[in-house]
Scaffold this motif. Structure first.
Motif, short mmCIF file in Angstrom:
data_model
loop_
_atom_site.label_atom_id
_atom_site.label_comp_id
_atom_site.label_asym_id
_atom_site.label_seq_id
_atom_site.Cartn_x
_atom_site.Cartn_y
_atom_site.Cartn_z
N PHE A 84 29.19 -26.64 95.11
CA PHE A 84 29.09 -25.34 94.46
C PHE A 84 27.65 -24.83 94.41
N ALA A 85 26.69 -25.74 94.30
CA ALA A 85 25.28 -25.35 94.31
C ALA A 85 24.89 -24.75 95.66
N GLU A 86 25.40 -25.35 96.72
CA GLU A 86 25.14 -24.81 98.05
C GLU A 86 25.79 -23.44 98.21
N HIS A 87 26.99 -23.31 97.67
CA HIS A 87 27.68 -22.02 97.72
C HIS A 87 26.91 -20.95 96.97
N GLN A 88 26.28 -21.33 95.86
CA GLN A 88 25.49 -20.40 95.06
C GLN A 88 24.06 -20.25 95.57
N GLU A 89 23.72 -20.96 96.66
CA GLU A 89 22.40 -20.88 97.30
C GLU A 89 21.27 -21.24 96.32
N ILE A 90 21.51 -22.26 95.50
CA ILE A 90 20.52 -22.67 94.52
C ILE A 90 19.27 -23.23 95.18
N TYR A 91 19.45 -23.90 96.31
CA TYR A 91 18.32 -24.56 96.96
C TYR A 91 17.69 -23.72 98.07
N HIS A 92 18.07 -22.46 98.14
CA HIS A 92 17.47 -21.55 99.12
C HIS A 92 16.25 -20.90 98.48
N GLY A 93 15.10 -21.44 98.71
CA GLY A 93 13.89 -20.97 98.04
C GLY A 93 13.53 -19.53 98.34
N TRP A 94 14.04 -18.99 99.46
CA TRP A 94 13.68 -17.63 99.86
C TRP A 94 14.38 -16.57 99.03
N ARG A 95 15.33 -16.98 98.18
CA ARG A 95 16.09 -15.97 97.43
C ARG A 95 15.18 -15.17 96.51
N GLY A 96 14.27 -15.86 95.81
CA GLY A 96 13.32 -15.16 94.95
C GLY A 96 13.95 -14.50 93.75
N ASP A 97 15.09 -14.98 93.30
CA ASP A 97 15.75 -14.38 92.15
C ASP A 97 15.00 -14.72 90.87
N PRO A 98 15.16 -13.91 89.82
CA PRO A 98 14.56 -14.23 88.53
C PRO A 98 15.04 -15.59 88.04
N LEU A 99 14.23 -16.20 87.19
CA LEU A 99 14.54 -17.53 86.68
C LEU A 99 15.88 -17.55 85.95
N PHE A 100 16.19 -16.48 85.23
CA PHE A 100 17.45 -16.42 84.49
C PHE A 100 18.64 -16.48 85.44
N ASP A 101 18.57 -15.74 86.56
CA ASP A 101 19.67 -15.75 87.53
C ASP A 101 19.83 -17.14 88.15
N ASP A 102 18.71 -17.80 88.42
CA ASP A 102 18.75 -19.15 88.96
C ASP A 102 19.43 -20.10 87.97
N ALA A 103 19.10 -19.94 86.69
CA ALA A 103 19.70 -20.78 85.66
C ALA A 103 21.20 -20.54 85.54
N VAL A 104 21.62 -19.29 85.65
CA VAL A 104 23.05 -18.96 85.56
C VAL A 104 23.81 -19.61 86.71
#
Length: 473
Positions: free
Chosen positions: A62-82
């Motif tokens: 599920f983490a891969e599906h949510q692209e948690i480890y894709h560093g290029w996303r650049g999302d805010p920290l809150f979105d990463d935490a969600v």
């Protein structure tokens, strides 16, 4: 002098740091489980080891599906935490549900699980936050920073610069925009170019050869292929890293994805968010769970409505109409009959204000969307979804697909009982092309942004403002 130049292939970027991040998160999951067991005096047995392995594997999926480890996303920290929290909860929920379905022959400590459930994701979130903050601090103070320039002072270049600026932990320092069109003021206005361009390509090449620039991003339009090829040949006389940023934003992208076929890059322009079997299974499971919750609630109201229709007007209780489903295939959609006629031909007139065809009870059902309730049976059969673009009559599809560009793209997903367009005020009659275009805009935006969270949000908002509308006749 002509030389043979091997073209090569494009290899996927697989930085070792991403593997290290995954390993550290796995270690945290193990450590937090061990701590939870130690606090309550439980032994780390084979059963808990199996639980750890299954949880880790599911979380990784599920983490891969949510692209948690894709560093290029650049999302805010809150979105990463969600995304981290959501991935862990779904993984844990699947395991917890299996406890009730299967007899595992072993009872886990409820106290241990209640502590481990929040402790593991919170630890991972804290680690990710600490890593990001540390990298930002070190690189803002000059450690392992790199200078980059953008060749092409256009809107794509501005978007790229904004994205890189919002990720300070990457350690990139912006040198400036370079463009040969610096003197052509009219062209700069027509192409929405940046206000400040520090130089032309010649100056960029000189600075690159002096070692002042580490990375160059070329954001010139795709039509400038020959010019880009020439620039790359000249940049080969330096040690700078050259990156091409294709301007795919000139297209109306929908669920665009980058993939490769043996190193050959492939970019999808129009795609469905349910392209993977996992996403399709999640969407179907969501529909079945919502039906399991909603159908018992609406069963009695549906029975009352059916009796009322039978008593107040002659004709069938259920009106069945052919409409377009996913991939544009025709499906039979059920509704409570709200008119004195059952039109299902090549020419169908939309209901209007004070329409003589609408029965008195039918008018109430249409204004409150209660006539749509039988479509939950369509959802159970798999031809519709609870949330998605509303299905239109076949005759209306054939008309509007010729009037509105991209109209048929709304059929990349199953039609829904409710959708983003309905909670955005786009219900009822569409007597003008503008109104239908607005509805289609919301439908396509839904497909672009689809997620389970968005579906649940639409379901909740439908309860409050999706059942009624001024244009629903």
């Amino acid at each position: 002098m002509n030389q043979f130049r091997p073209k090569g292939f494009i290899r996927p970027l697989q930085p070792e740091l991403q593997s290290i991040k995954r390993a550290m998160d796995t270690a945290l999951i193990f450590i937090t489980l061990y701590i939870s067991l130690h606090i309550y005096g439980e032994t780390f047995s084979r059963e808990y080891l199996g639980l750890f392995i299954v949880c880790t594997v599911l979380f990784g999926i599920f983490a891969e599906h949510q692209e948690i480890y894709h560093g290029w996303r650049g999302d805010p920290l809150f979105d990463d935490a969600v995304r981290i929290l959501l991935s862990w909860i779904v993984a844990f929920a699947l395991i917890a549900s299996s406890f009730f379905v299967f007899d595992l022959g072993f009872e886990y400590s409820r106290q241990v699980l209640e502590l481990w459930l929040p402790l593991a994701p919170l630890s991972i979130i804290m680690l990710h936050s600490l890593r990001r903050s540390t990298l930002s601090y070190l690189r803002m103070h000059g450690l392992n920073t790199r200078n980059y320039a953008i060749l092409g002072g256009n809107s794509l270049g501005k978007r790229l610069n904004t994205a890189l600026t919002e990720m300070p932990w990457l350690g990139y320092s912006f040198v400036g925009f370079f463009d040969d069109r610096i003197e052509n003021k009219q062209r700069r206005q027509d192409e929405d170019m940046v206000d400040v361009i520090v130089g032309d390509f010649k100056e960029l090449l000189e600075r690159a050869q002096r070692g002042e620039i580490d990375h160059i991003y070329i954001t010139l339009p795709l039509r400038a292929e020959k010019r880009i090829n020439q620039l790359i040949r000249e940049l080969a006389d330096s040690t700078v890293s050259v990156n091409i940023v294709p301007d795919f934003f000139t297209f109306n992208l929908m669920q665009s994805k980058l993939s490769s076929v043996k190193g050959i890059p492939v970019v999808s322009v129009f795609d469905t968010p349910l392209n993977s079997s996992l996403d399709g299974a999640v969407k179907r499971l969501e529909d079945l769970l919502l039906c399991a919750i909603i159908l018992p609630i609406i069963a009695i109201p549906m029975l009352i409505i059916a009796i009322a229709i039978k008593i107040t007007s002659p004709g069938p209780v259920i009106f069945k109409q052919m409409r377009y489903g996913v991939k544009g295939e025709q499906i039979e959609v059920w509704k409570f009959r709200s008119m004195s006629v059952c039109e299902n031909g090549d020419s169908i007139k939309q209901a209007t204000a004070n329409d003589s065809r609408v029965t008195p009870l039918g008018g109430f059902l249409r204004r409150t969307s209660l006539d749509e309730l039988p479509q939950f049976l369509n959802v159970l059969s798999g031809t519709m979804s609870v949330v998605g673009p509303r299905p239109h009559a076949v005759a209306h599809n054939e008309y509007y697909r010729k009037q509105i560009q991209g109209y048929m793209l709304r059929h990349k997903m199953k039609p829904g009982i409710t959708g983003l367009a309905q909670i955005s005020g786009c219900r009822g009659e569409t007597e003008t092309i503008d109104k239908m275009e607005r509805r289609i805009h919301h439908d396509l935006e839904y497909i672009r942004q689809w997620s389970v969270i968005l579906d649940l949000k639409i379901v909740v908002l439908t309860v409050f403002k999706g059942f009624v509308g001024q244009q629903a006749y």
